[in-house]
Design a protein around this motif. Structure first.
Motif, PDB file in Angstrom:
ATOM      1  N   ARG A  10       0.825  -1.206   0.000  1.00 55.09           N
ATOM      2  CA  ARG A  10       0.000   0.000   0.000  1.00 55.09           C
ATOM      3  C   ARG A  10       0.858   1.255   0.000  1.00 55.09           C
ATOM      4  O   ARG A  10       1.617   1.488  -0.923  1.00 55.09           O
ATOM      5  N   GLU A  11       0.757   2.081   1.042  1.00 57.44           N
ATOM      6  CA  GLU A  11       1.467   3.367   1.022  1.00 57.44           C
ATOM      7  C   GLU A  11       2.981   3.193   1.038  1.00 57.44           C
ATOM      8  O   GLU A  11       3.714   4.112   0.681  1.00 57.44           O
ATOM      9  N   LYS A  12       3.456   2.007   1.433  1.00 64.69           N
ATOM     10  CA  LYS A  12       4.900   1.759   1.436  1.00 64.69           C
ATOM     11  C   LYS A  12       5.418   1.355   0.066  1.00 64.69           C
ATOM     12  O   LYS A  12       6.633   1.268  -0.132  1.00 64.69           O
ATOM     13  N   GLY A  13       4.532   1.092  -0.858  1.00 65.61           N
ATOM     14  CA  GLY A  13       4.951   0.775  -2.211  1.00 65.61           C
ATOM     15  C   GLY A  13       4.678  -0.654  -2.620  1.00 65.61           C
ATOM     16  O   GLY A  13       4.210  -1.481  -1.829  1.00 65.61           O
ATOM     17  N   LYS A  14       4.979  -0.931  -3.878  1.00 63.76           N
ATOM     18  CA  LYS A  14       4.796  -2.266  -4.439  1.00 63.76           C
ATOM     19  C   LYS A  14       6.151  -2.939  -4.580  1.00 63.76           C
ATOM     20  O   LYS A  14       7.101  -2.347  -5.091  1.00 63.76           O
ATOM     21  N   VAL A  15       6.227  -4.173  -4.114  1.00 62.53           N
ATOM     22  CA  VAL A  15       7.461  -4.954  -4.197  1.00 62.53           C
ATOM     23  C   VAL A  15       7.400  -5.881  -5.400  1.00 62.53           C
ATOM     24  O   VAL A  15       6.430  -6.628  -5.572  1.00 62.53           O
ATOM     25  N   LEU A  16       8.423  -5.819  -6.235  1.00 64.06           N
ATOM     26  CA  LEU A  16       8.576  -6.736  -7.360  1.00 64.06           C
ATOM     27  C   LEU A  16       9.866  -7.520  -7.160  1.00 64.06           C
ATOM     28  O   LEU A  16      10.927  -6.930  -6.931  1.00 64.06           O
ATOM     29  N   VAL A  17       9.775  -8.842  -7.237  1.00 64.84           N
ATOM     30  CA  VAL A  17      10.932  -9.703  -6.970  1.00 64.84           C
ATOM     31  C   VAL A  17      11.347 -10.410  -8.251  1.00 64.84           C
ATOM     32  O   VAL A  17      10.513 -11.004  -8.946  1.00 64.84           O
ATOM     33  N   THR A  18      12.641 -10.342  -8.556  1.00 64.25           N
ATOM     34  CA  THR A  18      13.193 -11.034  -9.719  1.00 64.25           C
ATOM     35  C   THR A  18      14.072 -12.189  -9.253  1.00 64.25           C
ATOM     36  O   THR A  18      14.533 -12.204  -8.106  1.00 64.25           O
ATOM     37  N   PRO A  19      14.321 -13.167 -10.130  1.00 62.39           N
ATOM     38  CA  PRO A  19      15.085 -14.346  -9.702  1.00 62.39           C
ATOM     39  C   PRO A  19      16.514 -14.054  -9.263  1.00 62.39           C
ATOM     40  O   PRO A  19      17.036 -14.689  -8.351  1.00 62.39           O
ATOM     41  N   ASP A  20      17.182 -13.105  -9.931  1.00 59.90           N
ATOM     42  CA  ASP A  20      18.588 -12.841  -9.651  1.00 59.90           C
ATOM     43  C   ASP A  20      18.929 -11.421 -10.084  1.00 59.90           C
ATOM     44  O   ASP A  20      18.075 -10.684 -10.574  1.00 59.90           O
ATOM     45  N   ARG A 219       7.875  -4.256   6.776  1.00 57.04           N
ATOM     46  CA  ARG A 219       6.941  -4.978   7.648  1.00 57.04           C
ATOM     47  C   ARG A 219       6.954  -4.489   9.092  1.00 57.04           C
ATOM     48  O   ARG A 219       6.042  -4.801   9.860  1.00 57.04           O
ATOM     49  N   GLY A 220       7.974  -3.733   9.453  1.00 58.68           N
ATOM     50  CA  GLY A 220       8.110  -3.295  10.838  1.00 58.68           C
ATOM     51  C   GLY A 220       7.320  -2.036  11.142  1.00 58.68           C
ATOM     52  O   GLY A 220       6.669  -1.453  10.271  1.00 58.68           O
ATOM     53  N   PRO A 221       7.365  -1.589  12.397  1.00 57.14           N
ATOM     54  CA  PRO A 221       6.672  -0.359  12.793  1.00 57.14           C
ATOM     55  C   PRO A 221       7.299   0.869  12.133  1.00 57.14           C
ATOM     56  O   PRO A 221       8.438   0.820  11.666  1.00 57.14           O
ATOM     57  N   HIS A 222       6.530   1.945  12.143  1.00 50.95           N
ATOM     58  CA  HIS A 222       6.991   3.191  11.514  1.00 50.95           C
ATOM     59  C   HIS A 222       7.973   3.887  12.444  1.00 50.95           C
ATOM     60  O   HIS A 222       7.593   4.478  13.450  1.00 50.95           O
ATOM     61  N   GLU A 223       9.257   3.801  12.120  1.00 52.90           N
ATOM     62  CA  GLU A 223      10.327   4.405  12.912  1.00 52.90           C
ATOM     63  C   GLU A 223      11.281   5.148  11.978  1.00 52.90           C
ATOM     64  O   GLU A 223      12.443   4.769  11.825  1.00 52.90           O
ATOM     65  N   LEU A 231      10.477   7.139   5.204  1.00 49.69           N
ATOM     66  CA  LEU A 231       9.946   8.469   4.888  1.00 49.69           C
ATOM     67  C   LEU A 231       9.559   8.608   3.424  1.00 49.69           C
ATOM     68  O   LEU A 231       8.847   9.552   3.055  1.00 49.69           O
ATOM     69  N   ILE A 232      10.019   7.689   2.598  1.00 47.80           N
ATOM     70  CA  ILE A 232       9.750   7.796   1.167  1.00 47.80           C
ATOM     71  C   ILE A 232       8.347   7.282   0.868  1.00 47.80           C
ATOM     72  O   ILE A 232       8.011   6.132   1.139  1.00 47.80           O
ATOM     73  N   ARG A 233       7.547   8.189   0.319  1.00 48.04           N
ATOM     74  CA  ARG A 233       6.161   7.907  -0.043  1.00 48.04           C
ATOM     75  C   ARG A 233       5.892   8.515  -1.414  1.00 48.04           C
ATOM     76  O   ARG A 233       6.448   9.555  -1.764  1.00 48.04           O
ATOM     77  N   ALA A 234       5.019   7.901  -2.176  1.00 43.49           N
ATOM     78  CA  ALA A 234       4.677   8.428  -3.489  1.00 43.49           C
ATOM     79  C   ALA A 234       3.622   9.516  -3.348  1.00 43.49           C
ATOM     80  O   ALA A 234       2.496   9.241  -2.957  1.00 43.49           O
ATOM     81  N   ASN A 235       4.015  10.741  -3.632  1.00 45.11           N
ATOM     82  CA  ASN A 235       3.101  11.874  -3.554  1.00 45.11           C
ATOM     83  C   ASN A 235       2.481  12.109  -4.931  1.00 45.11           C
ATOM     84  O   ASN A 235       2.874  13.002  -5.672  1.00 45.11           O
ATOM     85  N   GLY A 237       2.636   9.904  -7.374  1.00 41.25           N
ATOM     86  CA  GLY A 237       3.318   9.060  -8.349  1.00 41.25           C
ATOM     87  C   GLY A 237       3.286   7.604  -7.911  1.00 41.25           C
ATOM     88  O   GLY A 237       2.384   7.179  -7.193  1.00 41.25           O
ATOM     89  N   SER A 238       4.279   6.837  -8.332  1.00 42.65           N
ATOM     90  CA  SER A 238       4.356   5.428  -7.961  1.00 42.65           C
ATOM     91  C   SER A 238       5.636   5.163  -7.180  1.00 42.65           C
ATOM     92  O   SER A 238       6.658   5.818  -7.397  1.00 42.65           O
ATOM     93  N   LEU A 239       5.572   4.205  -6.275  1.00 38.96           N
ATOM     94  CA  LEU A 239       6.717   3.795  -5.456  1.00 38.96           C
ATOM     95  C   LEU A 239       6.903   2.298  -5.621  1.00 38.96           C
ATOM     96  O   LEU A 239       6.006   1.509  -5.301  1.00 38.96           O
ATOM     97  N   ILE A 240       8.060   1.912  -6.145  1.00 42.93           N
ATOM     98  CA  ILE A 240       8.343   0.506  -6.440  1.00 42.93           C
ATOM     99  C   ILE A 240       9.619   0.072  -5.742  1.00 42.93           C
ATOM    100  O   ILE A 240      10.623   0.795  -5.747  1.00 42.93           O
ATOM    101  N   TRP A 241       9.563  -1.106  -5.129  1.00 49.84           N
ATOM    102  CA  TRP A 241      10.743  -1.747  -4.563  1.00 49.84           C
ATOM    103  C   TRP A 241      11.070  -2.926  -5.485  1.00 49.84           C
ATOM    104  O   TRP A 241      10.348  -3.917  -5.504  1.00 49.84           O
ATOM    105  N   LEU A 242      12.136  -2.808  -6.252  1.00 43.91           N
ATOM    106  CA  LEU A 242      12.544  -3.852  -7.176  1.00 43.91           C
ATOM    107  C   LEU A 242      13.757  -4.557  -6.583  1.00 43.91           C
ATOM    108  O   LEU A 242      14.789  -3.927  -6.334  1.00 43.91           O
ATOM    109  N   MET A 243      13.627  -5.850  -6.358  1.00 45.86           N
ATOM    110  CA  MET A 243      14.697  -6.570  -5.650  1.00 45.86           C
ATOM    111  C   MET A 243      14.840  -7.992  -6.181  1.00 45.86           C
ATOM    112  O   MET A 243      13.939  -8.530  -6.817  1.00 45.86           O
TER     113      MET A 243
END
Length: 251
Positions: A10-20, A219-223, A231-235, A237-243
């Motif tokens: 949600r507000e923390k972004g979308k996670v996309l996982v690749t094999p390597d 996954r942890g509390p907001h600290e 602190l990074i949020r999409a204002n 736009g879009s927020l993606i975590w690619l890993m």
């Protein structure tokens, strides 16, 4: 795009996982190509903020090779840096030198389209003020980058926004300088508002050493004082975590 898993935080972004890491770089390159095409079609130019560190270097090298090299209109692409160490631009610690060696010098981008932070003259605070002025002159009253590439440190920092630093609370500046005790160095960095206003924010993350901090951030509390990446949020736009799968092991 070779994605093995998608998680929506949600507000923390979308996670996309690749094999390597190879699939990771291919996926990110594809996203940059699409963002560039969309931005040029809509506004006549593509603005991208590059990240430092070791993770994006293979991506930059990939973008400078075929077929990626000819899929971007470099004449309408503008490069910025999201943060920089206050060292000479010829230093191996320079984010600009890394990005220039791997990508910028290898593609036909006009010199005027390369907006680097001047670390060869003056003082860090002055350099930050000058870079903010350049950004405001380029974008106008509401700067908005098309693509903002970020990384994350094992301590939760991103760009040069480090845990517990006063820079985390700055909301009236676009670029600031900070002498960070943790790394014994002056850094110049985009502030949270400038990053969050980007049309696309993408965290590029690789390796098992990032698995623990990603679990805390996502996954942890907001600290945010301890984990600045939160602190990074999409204002608007879009927020993606690619890993890769190694980085995503604890999610």
């Amino acid at each position: 795009m070779n994605v093995t898993k998608t998680i929506d935080f949600r507000e923390k972004g979308k996670v996309l996982v690749t094999p390597d890491v190879h699939a990771l770089d291919d996926a990110c390159a594809e996203m940059i190509v699409k963002a560039a095409a969309d931005a040029i079609a809509a506004r006549g130019r593509f603005t991208i903020a590059l990240s430092g560190g070791s993770t994006p270097k293979p991506l930059y090298a990939l973008l400078a090779t075929e077929p990626w090299r000819t899929r971007i209109d470099w004449s309408r692409t503008h490069f910025f840096l999201g943060d920089e160490r206050f060292v000479p631009s010829t230093s191996n610690q320079s984010n600009f030198k890394m990005a220039n060696d791997a990508l910028i010098s290898k593609v036909p981008v006009p010199a005027d389209n390369v907006h680097r932070i001047d670390t060869d003259h003056g003082e860090p605070v002055e350099a930050a003020e000058e870079y903010e002025e350049e950004i405001r002159k380029f974008f106008g009253p509401k700067p908005r980058l098309d693509f903002n590439l970020l990384g994350i440190g094992t301590n939760g920092h991103t760009a040069s926004l480090f845990p517990g630093r006063p820079t985390l609370k700055v909301r009236d500046r676009l670029v600031v300088a900070d002498e960070i005790p943790e790394v014994h160095m002056w850094r110049i960095t985009f502030t949270v508002p400038l990053i969050n206003d980007s049309r696309c924010i993408l965290f590029l993350v690789a390796g098992a050493d990032k698995a623990g901090i990603l679990n805390q951030v996502l996954r942890g509390p907001h600290e945010p004082e301890r984990l600045p990446s939160q602190l990074i949020r999409a204002n608007g736009g879009s927020l993606i975590w690619l890993m890769d799968e190694a980085a995503a092991a604890n999610l």
